[in-house]
Design an enzyme around this catalytic site. Structure first.
Site, PDB file in Angstrom:
ATOM      1  N   CYS A  48     -15.894  66.288 109.306  1.00  0.00           N
ATOM      2  CA  CYS A  48     -15.232  64.992 109.407  1.00  0.00           C
ATOM      3  C   CYS A  48     -14.458  64.730 108.122  1.00  0.00           C
ATOM      4  O   CYS A  48     -15.022  64.802 107.026  1.00  0.00           O
ATOM      5  CB  CYS A  48     -16.273  63.902 109.631  1.00  0.00           C
ATOM      6  SG  CYS A  48     -15.594  62.231 109.657  1.00  0.00           S
ATOM      7  N   CYS A  51     -16.121  61.553 106.199  1.00  0.00           N
ATOM      8  CA  CYS A  51     -17.430  61.559 105.532  1.00  0.00           C
ATOM      9  C   CYS A  51     -17.967  62.944 105.193  1.00  0.00           C
ATOM     10  O   CYS A  51     -18.986  63.051 104.520  1.00  0.00           O
ATOM     11  CB  CYS A  51     -18.454  60.796 106.369  1.00  0.00           C
ATOM     12  SG  CYS A  51     -19.021  61.693 107.837  1.00  0.00           S
ATOM     13  N   CYS A  97     -17.589  60.695 115.120  1.00  0.00           N
ATOM     14  CA  CYS A  97     -18.518  61.287 114.166  1.00  0.00           C
ATOM     15  C   CYS A  97     -19.809  60.477 114.205  1.00  0.00           C
ATOM     16  O   CYS A  97     -19.782  59.252 114.052  1.00  0.00           O
ATOM     17  CB  CYS A  97     -17.913  61.275 112.764  1.00  0.00           C
ATOM     18  SG  CYS A  97     -19.068  61.809 111.475  1.00  0.00           S
ATOM     19  N   CYS A 122     -11.168  67.690 122.614  1.00  0.00           N
ATOM     20  CA  CYS A 122      -9.769  67.619 122.184  1.00  0.00           C
ATOM     21  C   CYS A 122      -9.741  66.733 120.934  1.00  0.00           C
ATOM     22  O   CYS A 122      -9.872  65.515 121.037  1.00  0.00           O
ATOM     23  CB  CYS A 122      -8.948  67.036 123.321  1.00  0.00           C
ATOM     24  SG  CYS A 122      -7.195  66.956 123.014  1.00  0.00           S
TER      25      CYS A 122
END
Length: 135
Positions: A48, A51, A97, A122
């Site tokens: 991510c 983070c 996330c 996707c």
């Protein structure tokens, strides 16, 4: 909803570029075929961008030719959360996330791709950061 990483809107705006903020924090979408990881075949882990949580591996990435990086499974079952999305007059499944709640993209099923899960995560390139495997 409580996440392990929680920041104020001002903190997110200060840490992310305008495009990253628009996609990750406002559930935007980058234009198809423009993302840096759309056609990448580099071996590694995709995390991510907001983070740093590990989300997907290159081993689960496949060429869907849809305009965004596609994966057939997350790195760990609890790496992402799936939320029903009714925006834009459609019913889709949003992928976020699980550590910070940032928007990553959407997951689709039953499209006939020859993958073990018959799913296509996707994902916006701008939501991810690739950490290449040591070579």
């Amino acid at each position: 909803m409580g996440y392990d990483v929680e920041k104020t809107d001002e903190q997110w705006r200060a840490e992310l570029s305008p495009e990253e903020y628009q996609v990750l924090r406002q559930a935007g979408t980058e234009r198809p075929f423009t993302g840096e990881y759309t056609d990448t075949e580099t071996t590694g882990v995709y995390s991510c961008r907001a983070c740093g949580a590990e989300l997907f591996t290159s081993g689960a990435k496949f060429a869907s030719h849809c305009g965004w990086p596609s994966f057939y499974d997350p790195k760990d079952t609890d790496a992402v959360e799936l939320i029903q999305d009714h925006s834009h007059g459609m019913v889709r499944t949003e992928v976020r996330c699980a550590r910070c709640g940032s928007h990553l993209g959407h997951v689709f099923e039953g499209e006939g791709y020859p993958t073990p899960t018959d799913q296509r995560y996707c994902i916006n390139s701008v939501s991810l950061r690739l950490e290449p495997a040591d070579g």
